[in-house]
Write an enzyme that holds these catalytic residues in place. Structure first.
Site, PDB file in Angstrom:
ATOM      1  N   LYS A  80       0.870  -1.168   0.000  1.00 28.52           N
ATOM      2  CA  LYS A  80       0.000   0.000   0.000  1.00 28.52           C
ATOM      3  C   LYS A  80       0.909   1.219   0.000  1.00 28.52           C
ATOM      4  O   LYS A  80       2.078   1.134   0.390  1.00 28.52           O
ATOM      5  CB  LYS A  80      -0.843   0.001   1.285  1.00 28.52           C
ATOM      6  CG  LYS A  80      -2.129   0.760   1.164  1.00 28.52           C
ATOM      7  CD  LYS A  80      -3.263  -0.114   0.683  1.00 28.52           C
ATOM      8  CE  LYS A  80      -4.557   0.694   0.570  1.00 28.52           C
ATOM      9  NZ  LYS A  80      -5.714  -0.103   0.198  1.00 28.52           N
ATOM     10  N   GLY A 184     -24.551   3.232   3.102  1.00 24.19           N
ATOM     11  CA  GLY A 184     -23.663   3.846   2.110  1.00 24.19           C
ATOM     12  C   GLY A 184     -24.023   3.430   0.702  1.00 24.19           C
ATOM     13  O   GLY A 184     -23.880   2.258   0.333  1.00 24.19           O
ATOM     14  N   GLY A 186     -22.661   4.458  -2.252  1.00 26.88           N
ATOM     15  CA  GLY A 186     -21.650   4.997  -3.158  1.00 26.88           C
ATOM     16  C   GLY A 186     -21.454   4.059  -4.334  1.00 26.88           C
ATOM     17  O   GLY A 186     -22.371   3.345  -4.752  1.00 26.88           O
ATOM     18  N   ASN A 187     -20.241   4.033  -4.856  1.00 25.24           N
ATOM     19  CA  ASN A 187     -19.950   3.219  -6.042  1.00 25.24           C
ATOM     20  C   ASN A 187     -20.305   1.757  -5.824  1.00 25.24           C
ATOM     21  O   ASN A 187     -20.868   1.110  -6.698  1.00 25.24           O
ATOM     22  CB  ASN A 187     -18.460   3.318  -6.388  1.00 25.24           C
ATOM     23  CG  ASN A 187     -18.116   4.710  -6.872  1.00 25.24           C
ATOM     24  OD1 ASN A 187     -18.913   5.344  -7.566  1.00 25.24           O
ATOM     25  ND2 ASN A 187     -16.948   5.194  -6.494  1.00 25.24           N
ATOM     26  N   VAL A 188     -19.957   1.221  -4.660  1.00 26.28           N
ATOM     27  CA  VAL A 188     -20.224  -0.194  -4.392  1.00 26.28           C
ATOM     28  C   VAL A 188     -21.646  -0.383  -3.878  1.00 26.28           C
ATOM     29  O   VAL A 188     -22.392  -1.231  -4.371  1.00 26.28           O
ATOM     30  CB  VAL A 188     -19.208  -0.760  -3.363  1.00 26.28           C
ATOM     31  CG1 VAL A 188     -19.554  -2.198  -3.023  1.00 26.28           C
ATOM     32  CG2 VAL A 188     -17.792  -0.669  -3.899  1.00 26.28           C
TER      33      VAL A 188
HETATM   34  P1  NAD Z   1     -17.838   5.652  -2.024  1.00 23.47           P
HETATM   35  O1  NAD Z   1     -17.098   6.808  -1.431  1.00 23.47           O
HETATM   36  O2  NAD Z   1     -18.213   5.679  -3.466  1.00 23.47           O
HETATM   37  O3  NAD Z   1     -19.199   5.412  -1.193  1.00 23.47           O
HETATM   38  C1  NAD Z   1     -19.291   5.540   0.183  1.00 23.47           C
HETATM   39  C2  NAD Z   1     -20.701   6.050   0.474  1.00 23.47           C
HETATM   40  O4  NAD Z   1     -20.902   6.064   1.882  1.00 23.47           O
HETATM   41  C3  NAD Z   1     -20.932   7.477  -0.014  1.00 23.47           C
HETATM   42  O5  NAD Z   1     -22.143   7.556  -0.749  1.00 23.47           O
HETATM   43  C4  NAD Z   1     -21.007   8.279   1.281  1.00 23.47           C
HETATM   44  O6  NAD Z   1     -21.859   9.418   1.177  1.00 23.47           O
HETATM   45  C5  NAD Z   1     -21.560   7.256   2.237  1.00 23.47           C
HETATM   46  N1  NAD Z   1     -21.305   7.555   3.644  1.00 23.47           N
HETATM   47  C6  NAD Z   1     -20.226   8.134   4.195  1.00 23.47           C
HETATM   48  N2  NAD Z   1     -20.381   8.260   5.527  1.00 23.47           N
HETATM   49  C7  NAD Z   1     -21.581   7.705   5.805  1.00 23.47           C
HETATM   50  C8  NAD Z   1     -22.319   7.546   7.011  1.00 23.47           C
HETATM   51  N3  NAD Z   1     -21.853   7.970   8.192  1.00 23.47           N
HETATM   52  N4  NAD Z   1     -23.517   6.938   6.950  1.00 23.47           N
HETATM   53  C9  NAD Z   1     -24.022   6.524   5.782  1.00 23.47           C
HETATM   54  N5  NAD Z   1     -23.371   6.671   4.605  1.00 23.47           N
HETATM   55  C10 NAD Z   1     -22.175   7.275   4.615  1.00 23.47           C
HETATM   56  O7  NAD Z   1     -16.978   4.366  -1.689  1.00 23.47           O
HETATM   57  P2  NAD Z   1     -17.077   2.932  -2.366  1.00 23.47           P
HETATM   58  O8  NAD Z   1     -16.048   2.832  -3.420  1.00 23.47           O
HETATM   59  O9  NAD Z   1     -18.483   2.631  -2.659  1.00 23.47           O
HETATM   60  O10 NAD Z   1     -16.579   2.010  -1.171  1.00 23.47           O
HETATM   61  C11 NAD Z   1     -17.423   1.726  -0.064  1.00 23.47           C
HETATM   62  C12 NAD Z   1     -16.645   0.953   0.999  1.00 23.47           C
HETATM   63  O11 NAD Z   1     -16.165  -0.261   0.429  1.00 23.47           O
HETATM   64  C13 NAD Z   1     -15.417   1.673   1.545  1.00 23.47           C
HETATM   65  O12 NAD Z   1     -15.233   1.299   2.890  1.00 23.47           O
HETATM   66  C14 NAD Z   1     -14.286   1.092   0.721  1.00 23.47           C
HETATM   67  O13 NAD Z   1     -13.057   1.152   1.391  1.00 23.47           O
HETATM   68  C15 NAD Z   1     -14.743  -0.338   0.557  1.00 23.47           C
HETATM   69  N6  NAD Z   1     -14.188  -1.009  -0.623  1.00 23.47           N
HETATM   70  C16 NAD Z   1     -14.409  -0.509  -1.857  1.00 23.47           C
HETATM   71  C17 NAD Z   1     -13.875  -1.156  -2.973  1.00 23.47           C
HETATM   72  C18 NAD Z   1     -14.121  -0.632  -4.371  1.00 23.47           C
HETATM   73  O14 NAD Z   1     -13.854  -1.371  -5.317  1.00 23.47           O
HETATM   74  N7  NAD Z   1     -14.634   0.571  -4.534  1.00 23.47           N
HETATM   75  C19 NAD Z   1     -13.111  -2.328  -2.806  1.00 23.47           C
HETATM   76  C20 NAD Z   1     -12.925  -2.852  -1.514  1.00 23.47           C
HETATM   77  C21 NAD Z   1     -13.469  -2.163  -0.426  1.00 23.47           C
END
Ligand code: NAD
Length: 350
Positions: A80, A184, A186-188
């Site tokens: 990392k 949450g 977001g993207n996932v």
């Molecule tokens: P993202 O930033 O696109 O989405 C996160 C979402 O959570 C956002 O919509 C944000 O507004 C919301 N959020 C933040 N604080 C919050 C709260 N207190 N209550 C409710 N919602 C809240 O991130 P992502 O890429 O969707 O990733 C989500 C999680 O999965 C993260 O923890 C990330 O580390 C983990 N992850 C992601 C990937 C990936 O491929 N993107 C891979 C492995 C792990």
């Protein structure tokens, strides 16, 4: 401060401190273990309050990548990197170039990918100066070409993992009619919620932003709840997809879900919370096992393998990995997180 004596230092193979006076770069690259292959892991940019905080973060995260890749049966080690700075105000082309050159000097032992504070575009820019970046290739998919973004793969792997956890805890093959809370969107999280809806689940969702909530209510018929209400819902599955440390002393007593299975990294505030979940009869799908879809996707890209069927099959192996962990945890009466670590260690220390 001694790095070797930090509690987060676990026999890391290599820790590189990188700086560039002209661009203001201050970064750290950590290679935890490369027994299985080059150390692939995200590059996080964050305005760390201190150097110690940055070092601890990179040591902890790089170790986590070793376990994640070993568990996913990838020929990758764990690494990392962190860039100390505010991604909104300090991220300049000069800084990214200097960082890419620092990655290049590590000579392939570390491969960078996007993470918090960096994106696919930053990785694409860096690829002008080093070959050792991943998650940058536009790939064909069912919906046309998509960018290197690993989120859809993470969402699919999490969906598959929820099915495994439901099978283990509730004895059901189908998600139809199950109540699932997603934290949450977001993207996932949004993509996962869509797949759950398609599988017949009933959704409760929360986010700190209005827009995805309105979309989820409209497109997925989801019930929207406030961020602090998500923990106490009487649902079958709670899928954390926002931030880490959400299973803690405050949230534990509220939890009513039978399964916790979501994509967020580092969901347990402390390892002891894994034991507390077990004692409450809640099945926890260890985060780095269930959210490995993204790293699997990046690995296939990195090795030039664009066979969609093979990639999908590999992501679906998350189901078997979780079933192996659940069975052993049941037999040994141990928390699933502990068992996952033991299995990962058997794989990378072999
Ligand atoms: P993202 O930033 O696109 O989405 C996160 C979402 O959570 C956002 O919509 C944000 O507004 C919301 N959020 C933040 N604080 C919050 C709260 N207190 N209550 C409710 N919602 C809240 O991130 P992502 O890429 O969707 O990733 C989500 C999680 O999965 C993260 O923890 C990330 O580390 C983990 N992850 C992601 C990937 C990936 O491929 N993107 C891979 C492995 C792990």
């Amino acid at each position: 401060m001694s790095v070797f004596n930090l509690s987060d230092f676990h026999d890391h193979e290599q820790v590189v401190f990188c700086s560039d006076e002209k661009s203001g770069l201050k970064a750290i690259i950590a290679v935890h273990n490369s027994n299985l292959g080059p150390a692939l892991g995200g590059c996080r940019m964050w305005p760390y309050a201190s150097e110690e905080e940055a070092i601890r973060d990179v040591l902890r995260l790089s170790r986590g990548m070793t376990y994640k890749s070993a568990m996913a049966n990838l020929k990758l080690g764990g690494g990392k990197s962190v860039i100390i700075g505010n991604p909104r105000t300090d991220k300049t082309p000069e800084l990214l170039k200097a960082f890419a050159q620092a990655v290049e000097r590590v000579n392939g032992r570390y491969i960078a990918a996007e993470d918090s504070g960096t994106g696919v575009d930053d990785m694409k820019f860096m690829s002008q100066f080093t070959d050792h970046v991943a998650g940058i290739v536009d790939k064909p998919s069912e919906n046309g070409v998509r960018s290197g973004d690993p989120s859809p793969a993470t969402a699919y792997g999490t969906f598959v993992g929820i099915k495994a956890a439901v099978k283990e805890r509730l004895g059901r093959d189908s998600l139809a009619g199950l109540k699932v809370a997603v934290q949450g969107l977001g993207n996932v999280g949004f993509d996962l919620a869509r797949q759950l809806k398609e599988a017949g689940a009933q959704l409760w969702v929360t986010d700190i932003h209005r827009e995805p909530l309105l979309r989820a209510a409209k497109e997925l018929e989801a019930t929207v709840v406030a961020p602090d209400e998500i923990f106490g819902l009487d649902v079958d599955v709670f899928a954390p997809c926002a931030m880490g440390a959400i299973i803690n002393d405050q949230t534990l007593p509220q939890l009513k879900a039978k399964v916790i299975a979501g994509a967020a990294n580092n969901q347990l505030a402390e390892p002891r919370h894994g034991a507390a979940l077990m004692n409450k009869g809640i099945l926890y799908a260890p985060d780095y096992v269930i959210n490995a879809g993204g790293i699997i996707d990046v690995y296939y890209e990195r090795t030039g393998n664009f066979d969609r069927a093979a990639l999908t099959k590999h992501i679906e192996s998350i189901y078997d990995n979780l079933m192996e962990i659940f069975a052993r945890a049941r037999k040994e009466e141990r928390p699933t997180g502990e068992v996952a670590d033991a299995i990962a260690e058997e794989r990378f220390k072999r």
